[in-house]
Design a protein around this motif. Structure first.
Motif, PDB file in Angstrom:
ATOM      1  N   ILE A 133       0.436  -9.117  -1.484  1.00 15.62           N
ATOM      2  CA  ILE A 133       0.507  -8.086  -2.525  1.00 15.62           C
ATOM      3  C   ILE A 133      -0.265  -6.841  -2.104  1.00 15.62           C
ATOM      4  N   ASN A 134      -1.431  -7.029  -1.533  1.00 12.69           N
ATOM      5  CA  ASN A 134      -2.229  -5.898  -1.060  1.00 12.69           C
ATOM      6  C   ASN A 134      -1.460  -5.080  -0.029  1.00 12.69           C
ATOM      7  N   GLY A 135      -0.802  -5.763   0.912  1.00 16.30           N
ATOM      8  CA  GLY A 135      -0.067  -5.061   1.957  1.00 16.30           C
ATOM      9  C   GLY A 135       1.096  -4.251   1.418  1.00 16.30           C
ATOM     10  N   VAL A 136       1.853  -4.818   0.494  1.00 12.11           N
ATOM     11  CA  VAL A 136       2.987  -4.106  -0.088  1.00 12.11           C
ATOM     12  C   VAL A 136       2.514  -2.888  -0.880  1.00 12.11           C
ATOM     13  N   ALA A 137       1.473  -3.081  -1.679  1.00 13.86           N
ATOM     14  CA  ALA A 137       0.942  -1.963  -2.468  1.00 13.86           C
ATOM     15  C   ALA A 137       0.458  -0.842  -1.553  1.00 13.86           C
ATOM     16  N   GLU A 138      -0.250  -1.203  -0.491  1.00 10.47           N
ATOM     17  CA  GLU A 138      -0.755  -0.192   0.435  1.00 10.47           C
ATOM     18  C   GLU A 138       0.390   0.537   1.126  1.00 10.47           C
ATOM     19  N   ALA A 139       1.418  -0.198   1.556  1.00 10.17           N
ATOM     20  CA  ALA A 139       2.542   0.429   2.255  1.00 10.17           C
ATOM     21  C   ALA A 139       3.233   1.465   1.375  1.00 10.17           C
ATOM     22  N   ILE A 140       3.441   1.147   0.100  1.00  8.54           N
ATOM     23  CA  ILE A 140       4.099   2.100  -0.802  1.00  8.54           C
ATOM     24  C   ILE A 140       3.216   3.314  -1.041  1.00  8.54           C
ATOM     25  N   SER A 141       1.927   3.085  -1.252  1.00 10.00           N
ATOM     26  CA  SER A 141       1.001   4.197  -1.469  1.00 10.00           C
ATOM     27  C   SER A 141       0.945   5.116  -0.250  1.00 10.00           C
ATOM     28  N   VAL A 142       0.885   4.510   0.945  1.00 13.72           N
ATOM     29  CA  VAL A 142       0.850   5.291   2.180  1.00 13.72           C
ATOM     30  C   VAL A 142       2.123   6.114   2.320  1.00 13.72           C
ATOM     31  N   LEU A 192       7.207   9.396  -8.119  1.00 17.99           N
ATOM     32  CA  LEU A 192       6.596   8.267  -8.817  1.00 17.99           C
ATOM     33  C   LEU A 192       5.080   8.423  -8.840  1.00 17.99           C
ATOM     34  N   ALA A 193       4.484   8.239  -9.992  1.00 20.42           N
ATOM     35  CA  ALA A 193       3.026   8.317 -10.090  1.00 20.42           C
ATOM     36  C   ALA A 193       2.406   7.095  -9.403  1.00 20.42           C
ATOM     37  N   PRO A 194       1.345   7.289  -8.619  1.00 21.60           N
ATOM     38  CA  PRO A 194       0.692   6.141  -7.971  1.00 21.60           C
ATOM     39  C   PRO A 194       0.315   5.029  -8.932  1.00 21.60           C
ATOM     40  N   SER A 195      -0.001   5.394 -10.176  1.00 20.18           N
ATOM     41  CA  SER A 195      -0.381   4.376 -11.157  1.00 20.18           C
ATOM     42  C   SER A 195       0.777   3.448 -11.508  1.00 20.18           C
ATOM     43  N   SER A 196       2.013   3.841 -11.152  1.00 20.47           N
ATOM     44  CA  SER A 196       3.183   3.017 -11.462  1.00 20.47           C
ATOM     45  C   SER A 196       3.541   2.058 -10.331  1.00 20.47           C
ATOM     46  N   ILE A 197       2.865   2.175  -9.185  1.00 15.30           N
ATOM     47  CA  ILE A 197       3.200   1.324  -8.040  1.00 15.30           C
ATOM     48  C   ILE A 197       3.079  -0.169  -8.376  1.00 15.30           C
ATOM     49  N   PRO A 198       1.997  -0.634  -9.036  1.00 14.25           N
ATOM     50  CA  PRO A 198       1.881  -2.078  -9.296  1.00 14.25           C
ATOM     51  C   PRO A 198       3.070  -2.682 -10.023  1.00 14.25           C
ATOM     52  N   SER A 199       3.717  -1.903 -10.905  1.00 16.24           N
ATOM     53  CA  SER A 199       4.834  -2.454 -11.668  1.00 16.24           C
ATOM     54  C   SER A 199       6.065  -2.715 -10.807  1.00 16.24           C
ATOM     55  N   VAL A 238      -3.581  14.840  -8.978  1.00 18.54           N
ATOM     56  CA  VAL A 238      -4.561  13.768  -9.139  1.00 18.54           C
ATOM     57  C   VAL A 238      -4.918  13.600 -10.613  1.00 18.54           C
ATOM     58  N   CYS A 239      -5.183  14.706 -11.283  1.00 19.97           N
ATOM     59  CA  CYS A 239      -5.575  14.649 -12.698  1.00 19.97           C
ATOM     60  C   CYS A 239      -4.453  14.086 -13.569  1.00 19.97           C
ATOM     61  N   PHE A 240      -3.221  14.550 -13.334  1.00 17.63           N
ATOM     62  CA  PHE A 240      -2.098  14.066 -14.139  1.00 17.63           C
ATOM     63  C   PHE A 240      -1.795  12.605 -13.862  1.00 17.63           C
ATOM     64  N   ASP A 241      -1.934  12.187 -12.599  1.00 14.41           N
ATOM     65  CA  ASP A 241      -1.699  10.777 -12.273  1.00 14.41           C
ATOM     66  C   ASP A 241      -2.683   9.877 -13.007  1.00 14.41           C
ATOM     67  N   ASN A 242      -3.951  10.304 -13.088  1.00 12.99           N
ATOM     68  CA  ASN A 242      -4.941   9.497 -13.787  1.00 12.99           C
ATOM     69  C   ASN A 242      -4.703   9.482 -15.291  1.00 12.99           C
ATOM     70  N   ARG A 243      -4.236  10.597 -15.821  1.00 11.02           N
ATOM     71  CA  ARG A 243      -3.893  10.619 -17.245  1.00 11.02           C
ATOM     72  C   ARG A 243      -2.673   9.737 -17.513  1.00 11.02           C
ATOM     73  N   ASN A 261      -3.280   9.471   5.270  1.00  7.77           N
ATOM     74  CA  ASN A 261      -3.408   8.045   4.965  1.00  7.77           C
ATOM     75  C   ASN A 261      -4.495   7.825   3.906  1.00  7.77           C
ATOM     76  N   PRO A 262      -4.158   7.204   2.762  1.00 12.15           N
ATOM     77  CA  PRO A 262      -5.156   7.030   1.698  1.00 12.15           C
ATOM     78  C   PRO A 262      -6.211   5.963   1.979  1.00 12.15           C
ATOM     79  N   HIS A 263      -6.059   5.147   3.029  1.00 12.02           N
ATOM     80  CA  HIS A 263      -7.077   4.167   3.439  1.00 12.02           C
ATOM     81  C   HIS A 263      -7.498   3.244   2.293  1.00 12.02           C
ATOM     82  N   HIS A 264      -6.591   2.355   1.922  1.00 11.93           N
ATOM     83  CA  HIS A 264      -6.909   1.374   0.881  1.00 11.93           C
ATOM     84  C   HIS A 264      -7.535   0.109   1.446  1.00 11.93           C
ATOM     85  N   SER A 265      -7.719   0.035   2.751  1.00 13.67           N
ATOM     86  CA  SER A 265      -8.331  -1.140   3.362  1.00 13.67           C
ATOM     87  C   SER A 265      -9.161  -0.703   4.563  1.00 13.67           C
TER      88      SER A 265
END
Length: 459
Positions: free
Chosen positions: A347-356, A417-424, A164-169, A262-266
């Motif tokens: 876009i929300n659905g795709v992002a959530e699916a990858i994160s999940v 893959l870092a979660p912060s890279s999902i949007p790209s 978690v810490c490294f992903d945020n950095r 499940n990270p529950h983004h919605s």
């Protein structure tokens, strides 16, 4: 998060902790809030819901009368700031169920160093009992029976904390790079630097996508089934790992681990946990070596009408289908379905699916460096729909009508893959879909911004 909707079917997860009514002025109440806040912060944010039993039942008869004083945001903020080694800004929101208000303490994401209790809390009974231990790092973890709980960190919890810490950095570094390399195709640049990309093995994931669609079509529906529109969105992914898993079955342990990861983004997440639903037909059941769920709510008792189907197969095949939210909203408002298609909901659905998917695969402890996730996304019932935006602040020029009825997109990503890279990743996934609406081309910056907002949600 829509707290009113959540209170219709509360469920605990690693980023949602539920507590019965507590008094924040007592040592016991303070300790529960402080431990939960630190643990959720170390899990990269979440919600602490007050007044809800362990079984997920809102306790309407026990609510205190001075709720606003007990859970005033400044009071809770001061309590957490006093006892947490890191200062972070929380918020207090309220949901309503059967006319009773329930407080939720919202813990933001973004921790970059592990958070500990800098000041302990003692129960002044005889002998005194240490309710919060000084210099202790608290975490959200799964106990021996796969139930989420808050506890002092063990050695086995530290990889998750550090990730978690490294992903945020890494997100900080990504934001820096993005500011200075605006206009450059970052995903393509990274592929060039790392050599030839691994080609997606789309045959297997497409076969699974089609098999599950057929199961969704053939599964018997309830007698009160109604037309909820022809639009559907489907997500399928397969875990492709060099490590072959043996002996994994579709048992209770597998389902619990799957649900709590499940990270529950919605507020109504993909792969919804329905084990506590009142209708037995909505609950998970085992079929053909996997777990399946069919959720039917044609009148919208959960705020909106729903028709969801999902299937998971151990060790690593996952499918989810649901009606388009545009149609559910139209029906709830008394309008006709099959007319609109919102860019932000896609876009929300795709992002959530990858994160999940990443969260599920990590919870199953696949080796991050030798595992990829193969995705297939399918949108159908599109012909004649007009492109729109669910968020009224986003303007889409009128007349963008879809000429195709179905669009399929594929991608494969490494598990590390870092979660912060999902949007790209998302502009490439939805590019062909949006262009089918009279050549619509949405800015990558806008797509990534929408995805980032969704991923920062923790319900």
């Amino acid at each position: 998060m829509d707290l009113d909707e959540f209170l219709l079917a509360p469920r605990e997860s690693l980023n949602i902790e539920l507590k019965s009514w507590i008094d924040p002025s007592t040592p016991e109440g303070k300790a529960k809030i402080v431990k939960a806040a630190i643990a959720l912060r170390n899990f990269n944010g979440g919600h602490l819901g007050i007044g809800i039993s362990d079984e997920g039942v809102p306790l309407t008869s026990d609510a205190p009368k001075n709720l606003d004083n007990h859970f005033h945001q400044d009071t809770i903020q001061a309590l957490i700031t006093r006892h947490s080694s890191e200062t972070f800004e929380i918020s207090v929101k309220f949901g309503k169920f059967q006319g009773v208000r329930f407080p939720f303490i919202v813990i933001p994401p973004g921790t970059r160093t592990p958070v500990a209790a800098k000041v302990g809390i003692l129960d002044q009974s005889t002998p005194p009992k240490e309710l919060v231990k000084k210099d202790t790092v608290y975490v959200r973890t799964l106990g021996a029976n796969n139930t989420p709980s808050t506890a002092a960190a063990l050695f086995s919890d530290w990889p998750q904390i550090m990730n978690v810490c490294f992903d945020n950095r890494e997100a900080d570094i990504g934001n820096f790079v993005r500011r200075h390399l605006t206009g450059i195709d970052i995903p393509s640049l990274l592929k060039q630097l790392s050599g030839e990309p691994v080609e997606s093995q789309i045959t297997a994931v497409d076969a699974f996508l089609n098999q599950c669609r057929q199961r969704f079509i053939e599964i018997p529906k309830s007698d009160d089934a109604k037309d909820l529109g022809i639009g559907r969105v489907e997500y399928a992914f397969i875990i492709n790992s060099a490590e072959v898993r043996q002996g994994i079955r579709a048992d209770d342990d597998f389902l619990s681990s799957f649900m709590y990861a499940n990270p529950h983004h919605s507020g109504w997440p993909l792969w919804m946990d329905t084990r506590g639903f009142s209708k037995p037909s909505d609950r998970p059941r085992t079929r053909s070596g996997g777990w399946e769920v069919l959720i039917e709510d044609y009148i919208g008792s959960f705020i909106l009408p729903h028709l969801d189907f999902w299937r998971v197969e151990p060790p690593g095949s996952f499918y989810h289908a649901r009606i388009l939210l545009d149609d559910a909203i139209a029906i709830k408002n008394g309008n006709n379905p099959n007319e609109l298609f919102s860019i932000d909901l896609v876009i929300n659905g795709v992002a959530e699916a990858i994160s999940v998917a990443i969260s599920f695969a990590n919870s199953m402890e696949f080796p991050a460096t030798d595992t990829t996730l193969e995705f297939a996304f399918r949108w159908s019932g599109l012909a004649g729909r007009q492109l729109s935006a669910y968020n009224p602040a986003r303007y889409i020029s009128p007349g963008r009508i879809c000429g195709d009825d179905e669009i399929i997109s594929h991608t494969n990503i490494p598990l590390d893959l870092a979660p912060s890279s999902i949007p790209s990743l998302i502009p490439d996934i939805v590019g062909d879909l949006f262009s089918s609406f009279n050549g619509m081309r949405l800015s990558k910056t806008v797509i990534e911004e929408i995805a980032r907002e969704q991923l920062n949600n923790k319900y």
